[in-house]
Design a protein around this motif. Sequence first.
Motif, short mmCIF file in Angstrom:
data_model
loop_
_atom_site.label_atom_id
_atom_site.label_comp_id
_atom_site.label_asym_id
_atom_site.label_seq_id
_atom_site.Cartn_x
_atom_site.Cartn_y
_atom_site.Cartn_z
N LYS A 1 0.85 -1.19 0.00
CA LYS A 1 0.00 0.00 0.00
C LYS A 1 0.88 1.23 0.00
CE LYS A 1 -3.98 2.28 0.61
NZ LYS A 1 -3.76 3.60 0.10
N LEU A 2 0.63 2.13 -0.91
CA LEU A 2 1.40 3.37 -1.04
C LEU A 2 0.43 4.54 -1.03
CD1 LEU A 2 4.28 4.55 -1.65
CD2 LEU A 2 3.64 4.48 -4.06
N ASN A 3 0.72 5.53 -0.20
CA ASN A 3 -0.07 6.76 -0.16
C ASN A 3 0.79 7.89 -0.68
OD1 ASN A 3 -2.44 5.68 1.16
ND2 ASN A 3 -1.16 5.50 2.98
N ILE A 4 0.24 8.67 -1.59
CA ILE A 4 0.96 9.79 -2.20
C ILE A 4 0.18 11.07 -1.91
CG2 ILE A 4 1.80 10.78 -4.37
CD1 ILE A 4 1.75 7.83 -5.45
N GLN B 1 5.12 -4.69 -12.01
CA GLN B 1 3.85 -5.36 -11.69
C GLN B 1 4.12 -6.63 -10.90
OE1 GLN B 1 1.43 -5.92 -15.15
NE2 GLN B 1 1.22 -3.75 -15.50
N PRO B 2 3.28 -6.98 -9.97
CA PRO B 2 2.05 -6.30 -9.61
C PRO B 2 2.34 -5.08 -8.74
CG PRO B 2 2.34 -8.22 -8.21
CD PRO B 2 3.47 -8.22 -9.20
N TYR B 3 1.69 -3.98 -9.07
CA TYR B 3 1.89 -2.73 -8.35
C TYR B 3 1.15 -2.76 -7.01
CZ TYR B 3 3.41 -1.12 -12.94
OH TYR B 3 4.06 -0.98 -14.13
N PRO B 4 1.59 -1.94 -6.06
CA PRO B 4 0.87 -1.89 -4.78
C PRO B 4 -0.47 -1.19 -4.92
CG PRO B 4 2.60 -0.22 -4.84
CD PRO B 4 2.75 -1.03 -6.09
N ALA B 5 -1.34 -1.43 -3.96
CA ALA B 5 -2.54 -0.60 -3.85
C ALA B 5 -2.06 0.82 -3.58
CB ALA B 5 -3.42 -1.12 -2.71
N ARG B 6 -2.86 1.80 -3.98
CA ARG B 6 -2.34 3.17 -3.88
C ARG B 6 -3.47 4.17 -3.73
NH1 ARG B 6 0.85 5.82 -8.91
NH2 ARG B 6 -1.26 6.41 -9.47
N GLY C 1 6.63 19.44 -2.19
CA GLY C 1 5.51 19.29 -3.11
C GLY C 1 4.92 17.89 -3.09
N VAL C 2 5.63 16.94 -2.46
CA VAL C 2 5.19 15.55 -2.45
C VAL C 2 5.65 14.88 -1.16
CG1 VAL C 2 7.25 14.80 -3.73
CG2 VAL C 2 5.19 13.37 -3.77
N GLU C 3 4.82 13.98 -0.68
CA GLU C 3 5.16 13.11 0.45
C GLU C 3 4.53 11.76 0.17
OE1 GLU C 3 4.78 12.72 5.33
OE2 GLU C 3 4.13 14.56 4.36
N MET C 4 5.20 10.69 0.58
CA MET C 4 4.67 9.34 0.42
C MET C 4 4.94 8.53 1.67
SD MET C 4 5.82 8.34 -3.44
CE MET C 4 6.13 9.65 -4.60
N ASP C 5 4.00 7.65 1.99
CA ASP C 5 4.20 6.66 3.04
C ASP C 5 3.64 5.34 2.52
OD1 ASP C 5 1.41 6.57 3.41
OD2 ASP C 5 1.44 7.61 5.30
N GLY C 6 3.85 4.27 3.28
CA GLY C 6 3.36 2.99 2.80
C GLY C 6 3.43 1.90 3.83
N VAL C 7 2.96 0.74 3.40
CA VAL C 7 2.99 -0.48 4.21
C VAL C 7 3.63 -1.57 3.37
CG1 VAL C 7 1.59 -2.21 5.41
CG2 VAL C 7 0.87 0.20 5.41
N MET C 8 4.58 -2.27 3.99
CA MET C 8 5.26 -3.41 3.34
C MET C 8 4.89 -4.69 4.05
SD MET C 8 9.25 -2.14 2.83
CE MET C 8 9.78 -3.61 3.61
N VAL C 9 4.83 -5.78 3.32
CA VAL C 9 4.70 -7.10 3.92
C VAL C 9 5.86 -7.93 3.40
CG1 VAL C 9 3.28 -9.18 4.15
CG2 VAL C 9 2.20 -6.92 4.13
#
Length: 128
Positions: free
Chosen positions: A75-78, A99-104, A117-125
């Motif tokens: 999961k990636l949040n932008i 691919q396969p790309y993360p949910a976003r 101008g940009v920030e991202m966070d995410g979850v890894m498994v």
Amino acid sequence: MAKQIIQTELAPQAIGTYSQAVKVGNTVYLSGQIPLDPATMTLVEGGMDAQIRRVFDNLKAVAEAAGGSLQDVVKLNIFLTDLGHFALVNEIMAGYFVQPYPARAALGVAALPRGAGVEMDGVMVLDQ
């Protein structure tokens, strides 16, 4: 389940009361990264292209410090201060992920820390 704090000098040090990432079991929660150069702790120069690449590089460094890679991101949040840069994010992201790309999610926000101008966070498994 014990939690493990993830820290690397290859990504910017936390500028607040948080950790770069926290690992619980095989899940890693990646804190938001803005386009800070880890050596100088200043915003990168070179426009939005450079900012987006720096954020992905910072996330990559933290992912690797946690024992994984960007391919383990589920999961990636932008967050963008200008959604007009959405296509540029997609273009650059294709160089960091396969691919396969993360949910976003991509969200427009009024402002980000340090004028980014940009920030991202995410979850890894991670694989067990």
